[in-house]
Design a protein around this motif. Structure first.
Motif, mmCIF file in Angstrom:
data_model
loop_
_atom_site.group_PDB
_atom_site.id
_atom_site.type_symbol
_atom_site.label_atom_id
_atom_site.label_comp_id
_atom_site.label_asym_id
_atom_site.label_seq_id
_atom_site.Cartn_x
_atom_site.Cartn_y
_atom_site.Cartn_z
ATOM 1 N N ASP A 84 0.830 -1.205 0.000
ATOM 2 C CA ASP A 84 0.000 0.000 0.000
ATOM 3 C C ASP A 84 0.866 1.257 0.000
ATOM 4 N N ASP A 85 1.974 1.217 0.765
ATOM 5 C CA ASP A 85 2.879 2.373 0.787
ATOM 6 C C ASP A 85 3.520 2.602 -0.583
ATOM 7 N N ASP A 87 2.225 1.738 -3.509
ATOM 8 C CA ASP A 87 1.181 2.279 -4.387
ATOM 9 C C ASP A 87 0.959 3.765 -4.113
ATOM 10 N N GLN A 88 0.924 4.140 -2.843
ATOM 11 C CA GLN A 88 0.717 5.539 -2.486
ATOM 12 C C GLN A 88 1.882 6.401 -2.956
ATOM 13 N N ALA A 90 3.819 5.842 -5.516
ATOM 14 C CA ALA A 90 3.720 5.969 -6.977
ATOM 15 C C ALA A 90 2.681 7.016 -7.349
ATOM 16 N N ARG A 91 1.532 7.008 -6.650
ATOM 17 C CA ARG A 91 0.490 7.999 -6.949
ATOM 18 C C ARG A 91 0.969 9.410 -6.653
ATOM 19 N N GLU A 92 1.670 9.576 -5.536
ATOM 20 C CA GLU A 92 2.140 10.909 -5.170
ATOM 21 C C GLU A 92 3.201 11.424 -6.138
ATOM 22 N N ARG A 94 3.500 10.553 -9.323
ATOM 23 C CA ARG A 94 2.809 10.904 -10.576
ATOM 24 C C ARG A 94 2.082 12.234 -10.428
ATOM 25 N N ALA A 95 1.450 12.434 -9.274
ATOM 26 C CA ALA A 95 0.740 13.686 -9.038
ATOM 27 C C ALA A 95 1.699 14.868 -9.023
#
Length: 317
Positions: A84-85, A87-88, A90-92, A94-95
């Protein structure tokens, strides 16, 4: 052996944790393999490797499916947090990348946009993939207003005067040509300004830049202008000239297609030469996007591309 050591030695990887978590979630090896789109033997091999590296049994296989051992439950809990960390993160990331995309808001005349066509954008996509180029095609008053309001970063404008809050830089000088319906044998042939004014001219509105240039020079030299028609659209002016009833004085960029097609002929005006100046105009205030060297080079490329189209009747300043 601690987790960091195992990781550094390549004993545990994200794939194994992902596979392990999915098997525990579903409680069935076959279902997990289908969900992960991996062959069941390969999935089983990854789980066995994970158990071998840790030196403990992680799963219990029985008739009702698969359940984790106490060690498996502990690893499952950590795997949940780790994945989960990741994935988070990676999202941050990309953002963050998306947030740092920059935009160049470029104002051009409709004529310049027409001549440059896809060159306005295709080169930018290739050389500046993280820069969005937004092209605004408008008349000079609208572009000046947009610059004042901070809606544009830079614009190309002809014969623009000093403007409060804006700075300008002359980039290109373009000759005005004497244009008639009959093509000339030599496109570079010139005509004196006084001689050009002996023809009936079709001319734009009093607010137009080209009319102002012609009238100002005629007034300075004490010459009269024979206005056959005052027409407000370029298409109408071209139609009148093509019919052979009058001539016009315009830059090559406005009649490039007709010159290439041979439907109109053009001569350079001399004694004196008539020109218009293309300026690059930007706000006096700091424009962050113009700090990017790639953006500056892109604007220079556009200027050179425009020059190549309007040559030999133009030159850089």
């Amino acid at each position: 052996m601690d987790v960091v050591a195992l990781w550094e030695e390549g004993g545990i990887n994200f794939r194994q944790l992902t596979y392990f978590r999915k098997v525990v979630d579903l409680g069935n090896m076959t279902a997990a393999a289908e969900m992960l789109n991996v062959a069941q033997p390969a999935l089983g091999s990854q789980i066995r490797q994970l158990e071998g590296e840790l030196g403990v049994e992680l799963l219990v296989r029985h008739s009702r499916g698969i359940t984790p051992t106490p060690a498996g439950e502990l690893l499952y809990s950590h795997a949940q947090h780790i994945l989960d960390d990741v994935d988070q993160a990676a999202r941050e990331v990309r953002a963050l990348k998306a947030a740092k995309r920059i935009e160049l808001r470029l104002g051009v005349s409709r004529t310049m946009a027409l001549l440059l066509g896809h060159d306005l954008l295709t080169d930018a996509r290739r050389t500046m993939p993280d820069v969005t180029v937004r092209v605004v095609e408008e008349r000079a008053p609208a572009l000046l207003h947009a610059l004042e309001e901070g809606q544009l970063d830079v614009a190309f404008l002809n014969n623009v005067g000093e403007w409060l809050g804006l700075e300008r830089k002359a980039v290109l000088e373009e000759d005005l040509l004497f244009v008639t319906a009959q093509a000339q044998e030599e496109q570079e042939e010139s005509i004196g300004f006084a001689e050009a004014l002996q023809y009936d001219l079709v001319i734009g509105s009093e607010r137009g830049i080209l009319r102002h240039i012609v009238e100002s020079e005629a007034r300075r030299l004490g010459l009269d202008i024979r206005i056959a028609q005052e027409v407000h659209s370029l298409a109408s002016i071209k139609a009148v000239v093509s019919a052979g009833t009058a001539a016009m004085i315009v830059p090559y960029s406005l009649i490039a297609n007709e010159i290439r097609a041979g439907t109109l002929g053009a001569r350079r005006i001399v004694r004196p030469a008539l020109t218009r100046t293309l300026f690059m105009v930007r706000p006096h205030a700091h424009v962050p996007v113009l700090d990017d060297e790639r953006v500056v080079r892109h604007i220079e490329k556009l200027t050179n591309a425009y020059l190549s189209i309007v040559s030999p009747w133009a030159r850089l300043i």
